[in-house]
Design an enzyme around this catalytic site. Structure first.
Site, PDB file in Angstrom:
ATOM      1  N   GLY A 196     101.231  29.289 -20.710  1.00  0.00           N
ATOM      2  CA  GLY A 196     101.015  28.110 -21.532  1.00  0.00           C
ATOM      3  C   GLY A 196     100.262  27.049 -20.753  1.00  0.00           C
ATOM      4  N   GLN A 213      99.777  21.661 -17.404  1.00  0.00           N
ATOM      5  CA  GLN A 213      99.421  20.246 -17.234  1.00  0.00           C
ATOM      6  C   GLN A 213      98.720  19.741 -18.490  1.00  0.00           C
ATOM      7  OE1 GLN A 213      96.813  19.461 -13.961  1.00  0.00           O
ATOM      8  NE2 GLN A 213      96.727  17.258 -14.345  1.00  0.00           N
ATOM      9  N   GLY A 226      90.490  16.914 -18.617  1.00  0.00           N
ATOM     10  CA  GLY A 226      91.113  18.208 -18.911  1.00  0.00           C
ATOM     11  C   GLY A 226      90.251  19.124 -19.745  1.00  0.00           C
ATOM     12  N   GLU A 227      88.917  18.958 -19.647  1.00  0.00           N
ATOM     13  CA  GLU A 227      88.049  19.785 -20.503  1.00  0.00           C
ATOM     14  C   GLU A 227      88.139  21.261 -20.161  1.00  0.00           C
ATOM     15  OE1 GLU A 227      83.488  20.036 -22.236  1.00  0.00           O
ATOM     16  OE2 GLU A 227      84.220  18.201 -21.312  1.00  0.00           O
ATOM     17  N   ARG A 228      88.358  21.627 -18.894  1.00  0.00           N
ATOM     18  CA  ARG A 228      88.502  23.040 -18.539  1.00  0.00           C
ATOM     19  C   ARG A 228      89.732  23.627 -19.233  1.00  0.00           C
ATOM     20  NH1 ARG A 228      89.904  24.631 -14.030  1.00  0.00           N
ATOM     21  NH2 ARG A 228      88.893  26.666 -14.002  1.00  0.00           N
ATOM     22  N   ARG A 229      90.848  22.886 -19.224  1.00  0.00           N
ATOM     23  CA  ARG A 229      92.056  23.360 -19.899  1.00  0.00           C
ATOM     24  C   ARG A 229      91.823  23.479 -21.402  1.00  0.00           C
ATOM     25  NH1 ARG A 229      95.320  18.678 -17.759  1.00  0.00           N
ATOM     26  NH2 ARG A 229      93.442  18.294 -16.550  1.00  0.00           N
TER      27      ARG A 229
END
Length: 301
Positions: free
Chosen positions: A75, A78, A95-98
């Site tokens: 999941g 962060q 948090g664009e990578r996430r």
């Protein structure tokens, strides 16, 4: 079953606040804003748009797939950070990578911290957050520094305080933007290190810069080998006496020359006579660069 298919139990109660159009929270002063802002809320992926102020322009596909695999199993550990726009609409701050990896997995929702920020605050948060990352290339960092200076109206000294970097470090990154775009692209693609770039800046002739750049690629030259090549290039056409004088600078001056160079972000040259007197030369590439150095000497930045 993959954990990515399970909706995390985060902010379920808070989600109801976001779906009430009659009590839409638009500012930190609105009713119930304190219950929402700064809390982790489960947001629908479709309600989030990417940040147009994102300084990063490329994302490694293999790295994204690895992150997606982790998210599929564990999941999103962060939460991302978003700012609230209109009713039911949010924009990524960090948090664009996430966010991208979660899309690859096929998640319908993602845990997020909600903030209320204007465009300038959003830009600053996005830039500062990205500058702190370890995997940005030197040109991305340089562009982020320049945007903070230009768009947030920060001096190099203020920027130094915001991000915890020495002013000389910031100046060295900014100088990379004076390199030919072809060389900047080479740095972004990982063909050149920052050390190579800082060495090439000392060549005023753009065509010569590109010639050295080609030699670096063809012969896989190290930074030290590149520095020697640049020294030889800059020495061409100079009288032998001038070259010997430069080579004869006493060792006691070398540390000071290095400190001057790092502080001013310019390759300082020192010439010393046999009697001990000498001359300090500070090169500049433009009127803007001259003003930058002048302010540094005066302690205005």
């Amino acid at each position: 079953m993959a954990k990515a298919t399970k909706k995390q139990a985060l902010g379920r109660g808070l989600s109801a606040l976001l779906k009430d159009p009659d009590n839409d929270i638009k500012s930190a002063e609105d009713k119930n804003a304190d219950k929402l802002v700064g809390h982790i809320v489960e947001l629908e992926m479709s309600s989030i748009e990417v940040n147009p102020f994102q300084p990063r322009t490329s994302f490694n596909e293999d790295s994204l797939k690895e992150l997606a695999s982790s998210i599929r199993e564990l999941g999103v550990i962060q939460p991302i950070t978003v700012r609230k726009l209109d009713f039911g609409k949010f924009q990524l701050v960090s948090g664009e990578r996430r966010f991208r990896a979660s899309k690859l997995v096929g998640l319908d929702s993602i845990p997020a911290y909600i903030r209320i920020a204007n465009d300038q605050e959003s830009l600053e948060m996005a830039l500062v957050e990205n500058i702190q990352r370890q995997d940005l290339d030197p040109i991305e960092i340089s562009l982020s520094y320049q945007r903070l200076i230009d768009e947030i109206q920060l001096t190099q000294e203020q920027l130094s305080e915001r991000i915890g970097k020495n002013r000389s470090t910031i100046a060295n990154y900014l100088r990379l933007l004076k390199l030919d775009p072809i060389i900047q692209t080479g740095m972004r693609d990982g063909f050149l290190s920052m050390g190579h770039g800082r060495t090439l800046i000392n060549i005023n002739d753009t065509q010569k810069q590109l010639e050295i750049y080609e030699k670096i690629l063809q012969k896989s030259l190290s930074v030290r080998e590149t520095e020697q090549l640049v020294r030889e290039l800059n020495a061409e056409g100079k009288p032998a006496s001038a070259i010997s004088k430069k080579a004869a600078v006493p060792k006691t001056y070398k540390k000071g020359i290095k400190e001057f160079t790092e502080y001013l972000g310019a390759k300082v040259d020192v010439k010393v006579t046999k009697k001990g007197s000498g001359k300090l030369t500070i090169p500049f590439s433009s009127e803007e660069d001259f003003e930058r150095i002048k302010k540094l000497i005066r302690g205005e930045e």
